[in-house]
Write a protein that holds these residues in place. Structure first.
Motif, mmCIF file in Angstrom:
data_model
loop_
_atom_site.group_PDB
_atom_site.id
_atom_site.type_symbol
_atom_site.label_atom_id
_atom_site.label_comp_id
_atom_site.label_asym_id
_atom_site.label_seq_id
_atom_site.Cartn_x
_atom_site.Cartn_y
_atom_site.Cartn_z
ATOM 1 N N UNK A 1 0.881 -1.272 0.434
ATOM 2 C CA UNK A 1 0.440 0.538 -0.016
ATOM 3 C C UNK A 1 0.864 1.036 0.187
ATOM 4 N N UNK A 2 0.608 2.589 -0.665
ATOM 5 C CA UNK A 2 1.313 3.321 -0.677
ATOM 6 C C UNK A 2 -0.103 4.844 -0.491
ATOM 7 N N UNK A 3 0.857 5.708 0.815
ATOM 8 C CA UNK A 3 0.254 6.463 1.089
ATOM 9 C C UNK A 3 0.508 7.909 0.709
ATOM 10 N N UNK A 4 0.629 8.644 -0.028
ATOM 11 C CA UNK A 4 -0.614 8.641 -1.245
ATOM 12 C C UNK A 4 -0.282 7.513 -2.185
ATOM 13 N N UNK A 5 -0.333 7.019 -3.706
ATOM 14 C CA UNK A 5 -0.472 6.839 -4.839
ATOM 15 C C UNK A 5 -0.403 7.594 -5.644
ATOM 16 N N UNK A 6 -0.004 8.320 -5.740
ATOM 17 C CA UNK A 6 0.745 9.847 -6.735
ATOM 18 C C UNK A 6 0.899 11.350 -5.847
ATOM 19 N N UNK A 7 1.727 11.830 -6.826
ATOM 20 C CA UNK A 7 1.934 13.118 -6.550
ATOM 21 C C UNK A 7 3.484 13.503 -7.036
ATOM 22 N N UNK A 8 4.510 14.283 -6.412
ATOM 23 C CA UNK A 8 5.354 14.130 -7.876
ATOM 24 C C UNK A 8 6.545 14.365 -6.909
ATOM 25 N N UNK B 1 1.652 1.019 -7.709
ATOM 26 C CA UNK B 1 2.363 2.262 -8.171
ATOM 27 C C UNK B 1 2.503 3.354 -8.144
ATOM 28 N N UNK B 2 3.330 3.999 -8.207
ATOM 29 C CA UNK B 2 3.209 5.819 -7.846
ATOM 30 C C UNK B 2 3.514 5.863 -9.356
ATOM 31 N N UNK B 3 2.292 6.725 -9.094
ATOM 32 C CA UNK B 3 2.269 8.085 -10.748
ATOM 33 C C UNK B 3 3.082 8.941 -9.870
ATOM 34 N N UNK B 4 4.285 9.712 -11.077
ATOM 35 C CA UNK B 4 4.484 10.885 -10.548
ATOM 36 C C UNK B 4 4.161 11.423 -11.903
ATOM 37 N N UNK B 5 3.614 13.139 -11.611
ATOM 38 C CA UNK B 5 2.947 13.832 -12.006
ATOM 39 C C UNK B 5 3.519 15.212 -12.081
ATOM 40 N N UNK B 6 3.456 16.527 -12.855
ATOM 41 C CA UNK B 6 3.727 17.975 -12.377
ATOM 42 C C UNK B 6 3.095 17.662 -10.698
ATOM 43 N N UNK B 7 4.169 19.059 -10.216
ATOM 44 C CA UNK B 7 3.971 18.405 -8.977
ATOM 45 C C UNK B 7 4.650 20.432 -8.378
ATOM 46 N N UNK B 8 4.373 21.259 -7.357
ATOM 47 C CA UNK B 8 4.699 22.608 -6.959
ATOM 48 C C UNK B 8 4.916 22.042 -5.441
ATOM 49 N N UNK B 9 5.617 22.668 -4.597
ATOM 50 C CA UNK B 9 6.359 22.793 -3.594
ATOM 51 C C UNK B 9 6.225 24.187 -2.220
ATOM 52 N N UNK B 10 5.550 24.764 -1.404
ATOM 53 C CA UNK B 10 6.134 25.407 -0.841
ATOM 54 C C UNK B 10 7.259 25.104 -0.404
ATOM 55 N N UNK B 11 7.916 26.507 -0.192
ATOM 56 C CA UNK B 11 9.455 26.940 1.253
ATOM 57 C C UNK B 11 8.871 27.705 1.543
#
Length: 530
Positions: free
Chosen positions: A214-221, A291-301
């Motif tokens: 199990x992946x939590x979450x299973x998608x992200x960036x 399977x982890x689905x990698x997509x475009x993503x943003x992050x905050x600093x």
């Protein structure tokens, strides 16, 4: 004489033979037997019959319900009629049930089938946490105290009570969630009357536990932190975890084949599907994968969280990964939008925003080429401001001129309150006297500061008539967090009621008029005397 004697003997033989010629051949009794002659609801049984007539029809009944019809056939060694009929045992209570066969001439035979209780599952395999439906049949009619038993291993088990009794046919249904258990076959049994001794009376079923990741979450960036866990593995198995073939962690499954959660930071890589596998020892074949689905993503600093939130006025940067190269990206926060371009690697460089708005989760969105990336979250602090300390008026009279004018507009003062998000406004409430309660939202721009003291003069439209009042104040910060009310304090508006003030004023005016008149008369009298 010799010839006559022979004729007499021949005649005697014929007379003896005549009854034998007219006596019918004795009929064989029809017979049936069952294979098997006991079992559970849902089993297939076969009814075998013989000694029926040749090429005739036979009907087969189970508890007076016809199951099938068939034609008989001759045996190879015997001319008597044979037949074979198979059918599925229908619902029925535990015990003996009659099987009955009859041909068109009314010849029949009976056998008995013994129904034993048993259970079946709607699925033969699955994973920990799956819902499994259990069907029971052949139990005692309307039996109660039924329990499902799931064996974790040879010595450990979990019992699941069945919520309803068996029906009039000895049948019932109930679901359970597969508990954490190791890979392999697990026995599922049942007992009734809350008597564990009846476990041996009930035919068991089998459920195979299969490993799963199990992946939590299973998608992200890229840069996201995920939790990886597994169930249904071999007990105490040594697990190696790999992302696209690169090992990133090890774990040992517990006695029930479960492990995790293992935290893992998604590395920078191309968009699309990436495999996380769990391997045993030096095996090159994964025991299980996800399977982890990698997509475009943003992050905050800097990153914020519910336990470490930001505040109004704080600046933060938005960066992006795994976008298409050299495309326009729109980044939005609190109705403010910044338009930027990705570089040749598909990265978005820092875009700066100033935090504002209501406490709680605030979303930062990014869109490009008609698509949207997962939102990033800025967590705005939710701590309420401190209570102000009321200064004045407190237990005093205020508004001397209000006695004469019928209105008082006192100045209220209280201690200054500070907050990480700043104080945006104060709420002032006044109640009591002859006036209806007054609630005033006082923006920070409407107050004045005198050192650590905040002052606010009541506007004329809220002027107070003569009487006793209570007042209280609370602070509201820039993130719309409402503080607690300060303890209410009392004060008195005016010195005298308006009618008394007017009466006194008229009296004083009359005294002045009389005094002036007397002065004038004295002056005139002195003039005439001269």
């Amino acid at each position: 004489m010799k010839l006559l004697r022979c004729l007499i003997i021949a005649l005697a033989i014929c007379l003896v033979a005549i009854p034998a010629l007219v006596t019918p051949v004795q009929a064989w009794d029809v017979k049936i037997w069952l294979s098997p002659d006991e079992g559970c609801v849902g089993d297939r049984i076969t009814v075998h019959g013989h000694n029926f007539g040749d090429e005739e029809t036979v009907d087969v009944y189970y508890d007076d319900v016809r199951q099938d019809s068939t034609g008989t056939y001759k045996g190879q060694q015997c001319p008597h009629g044979f037949f074979d009929v198979s059918f599925t045992v229908p619902e029925g209570c535990q015990g003996y049930h009659e099987v009955y066969a009859e041909n068109t001439k009314g010849r029949n035979a009976t056998a008995h089938f013994v129904v034993n209780p048993g259970i079946s599952l709607d699925t033969k395999s699955g994973h920990t946490g799956d819902s499994v439906e259990v069907s029971g049949g052949g139990f005692p009619c309307e039996a109660g105290g039924i329990n499902i038993r799931y064996y974790l291993d040879d010595d450990s088990y979990v019992d699941f009570p069945v919520t309803a009794d068996a029906d009039e046919d000895g049948s019932w249904e109930e679901g359970f969630s597969v508990p954490a258990s190791a890979k392999g076959e697990h026995t599922v049994g049942a007992y009734y009357d809350d008597d564990k001794g009846t476990l041996s009376d009930v035919r068991e079923a089998s459920f195979e536990v299969e490993p799963i990741i199990m992946l939590n979450p299973d998608s992200g960036c890229a840069g996201d932190i995920i939790d990886v866990s597994g169930t249904g593995f071999v007990a105490t198995d040594d697990i190696k975890l790999k992302y696209d073939g690169q090992e990133f962690g090890q774990y040992i499954a517990d006695e029930y084949g479960s492990w995790g959660a293992v935290t893992f930071t998604i590395p920078e890589c191309s968009q699309g599907s990436h495999v996380i596998g769990a391997f045993h020892g030096g095996s090159i074949v994964a025991t299980a994968s996800a399977t982890f689905t990698l997509g475009a993503g943003i992050a905050l600093q800097p990153a914020t969280s519910p336990s470490s939130p930001g505040h109004v006025g704080q600046t933060f940067n938005v960066t992006g990964k795994s976008f298409d190269p050299n495309v326009a990206v729109s980044i939005s926060y609190q109705n403010e939008t910044a338009n930027v371009f990705t570089d040749a690697e598909g990265d978005v460089h820092a875009v700066t925003f100033t935090a504002r708005g209501r406490h709680g989760e605030q979303y930062v969105d990014a869109s490009y080429n008609g698509e949207t990336a997962p939102s990033a979250i800025f967590y705005m602090e939710g701590d309420i401001p401190d209570e102000p300390v009321l200064n004045s008026p407190v237990d005093t009279r205020t508004g001397l001129f209000g006695s004469f004018l019928g209105r008082a507009c006192p100045t209220f003062t209280w201690s200054n309150v500070t907050d990480p998000s700043g104080i945006a406004s104060y709420d002032l409430e006044i109640y009591g006297g002859d006036n209806p309660p007054v609630s005033i939202a006082v923006p920070i721009e409407a107050v004045s500061f005198h050192g650590d003291i905040v002052a606010y003069t009541l506007p004329g439209k809220y002027a107070l008539s003569y009487g006793s009042y209570y007042w209280k104040v609370r602070a509201i910060d820039g993130a719309e967090n409402e503080g607690n009310w300060a303890e209410a304090k009392s004060f008195h508006a005016g010195v005298l009621p308006q009618w008394a003030a007017i009466t006194i004023a008229l009296g004083l005016l009359l005294v002045v008029i009389l005094g002036v008149g007397m002065f004038i008369r004295r002056r005139l009298g002195y003039y005439y005397y001269e």
